[in-house]
Design a protein around this motif. Structure first.
Motif: not given
Length: 350
Positions: A6-12, A130-138, A149-154, A273-278
């Motif tokens: 999970x990543x946005x403009x400020x965190x990942x 998984x290498x590509x996913x890490x490179x997309x997120x970080x 872009x608001x966020x991206x997630x895998x 304060x959450x990364x995931x929410x149900x």
């Protein structure tokens, strides 16, 4: 495990794995605001070299649409998908899913807050490593993300599309026997409609999602809009508001107020304060409003989705027998624009 990055403009944040093997199934999802442009605009890009070459590009095209390209070593796929170009500045949700076991993939554009959805099936998709996913997120020089872009997630599964739940499981819902938490409902339970009728719950939907963009939790504060206690919902949830002020201002007995339009007022605020929410949501015979924490809020609206098998199977509703699903008519209530919702909120607070 489902959401692994999970990543946005400020965190990942990204999960740790032992190797860099390609995921046999998964979903890349992002949300972005796309303003009109006279030339293609890159929303997300990746150039990865070394042991496994990977090029990824998602571009917004002039006139309304996206172009998707994914290259892995010597293999390449590309697809274009058009969407309604009206109000291009509105939020778009774009997702690419792949299932290598079934050799099926899909590219989807959704407009959160509406039932507008555009889908293209992709034969013989390519997986992400998984290498590509890490490179997309970080953050790195290999990745490009646009400022809108608001966020991206895998996720490591094929995620459903279409209507999503909108209520925190702890939301109290009015029933003939008193209040009951939204997360405790099951098929066949009764809720109390706004006019006092007992209505059966046809299905209960539940989903864990990235707490960003159209899924970021919003706290609605009591006593605004008749709330007897705070409740937490998605920005795309819509309150059903009536009364003399509504009739005078908007010429309708009731209006729908999208929660996302209230976050600039004292009545609502984002929770970060959450990364995931149900979330959960109740499916009723005619998407009747429900009373949640003292205020009226829309239940799930699915239109005539049960007639579209391909689309139905791709949604959370695909787990249910189509013959048990209703057909919903369009709401007759006007949906307030941002400035209208803010005006109404200020009047209610006065």
């Amino acid at each position: 495990m489902t959401w692994i990055g999970l990543a946005d403009q400020r965190s990942h944040s990204v999960a740790t794995f032992e190797d860099d093997a390609p995921l046999q199934q998964g979903t890349l999802i992002l949300e972005t605001n796309v303003a009109p442009h006279t030339k293609p605009q890159t929303i997300l890009g990746l150039e990865l070299r070394g042991a496994d070459v990977c090029d990824l590009s998602i571009q917004a095209m002039p006139g309304g649409g996206i172009h998707f390209l994914l290259r892995s070593d010597s293999e390449i796929i590309h697809a274009a998908l058009l969407h309604d170009a009206e109000d291009q500045a509105n939020l778009l949700r774009i997702s690419y899913s792949w299932d290598m076991g079934r050799l099926k993939g899909r590219l989807v554009i959704e407009r959160p807050g509406t039932n507008k959805l555009y889908l293209r099936e992709i034969e013989r998709p390519l997986p992400l490593s998984l290498r590509a996913i890490r490179s997309l997120i970080e953050p790195s020089g290999r990745r490009h993300i646009c400022e809108d872009l608001v966020f991206l997630a895998v996720s490591n599964v094929v995620e459903p599309i279409g209507p999503m739940p909108a209520l925190c499981p702890q939301t109290p819902i009015q029933t003939p026997d008193g209040m009951k938490l939204a997360g405790d409902f099951k098929r066949g339970d009764l809720i109390t409609s706004l006019n006092g009728d007992a209505i059966p719950v046809l299905q209960v939907l539940r989903k864990t999602l990235p707490a960003r963009g159209s899924f970021q939790p919003v706290r609605l504060r009591a006593p605004y809009f008749g709330l007897t206690q705070d409740i937490v919902v998605t920005p795309e949830a819509r309150l059903v508001v009536g009364g003399t002020q509504v009739e005078y201002l908007f010429g309708s007995e009731n209006v729908l107020v999208p929660v996302k339009h209230l976050t600039s007022a004292a009545s609502a605020s984002f929770e970060g304060d959450h990364n995931l929410v149900t979330y959960v949501q109740l499916l009723l015979p005619d998407h009747e409003p429900i009373t949640a924490g003292g205020t009226a809020i829309e239940s799930l609206s699915i239109g005539r989705m049960r007639r579209k098998k391909q689309l139905l199977d791709a949604t959370l509703l695909g787990a249910f027998d189509p013959h048990t699903l209703p057909e919903h008519s369009k709401t007759v209530f006007p949906v307030l624009k941002n400035y209208e919702a803010v005006t109404l909120a200020k009047l209610r607070a006065a």
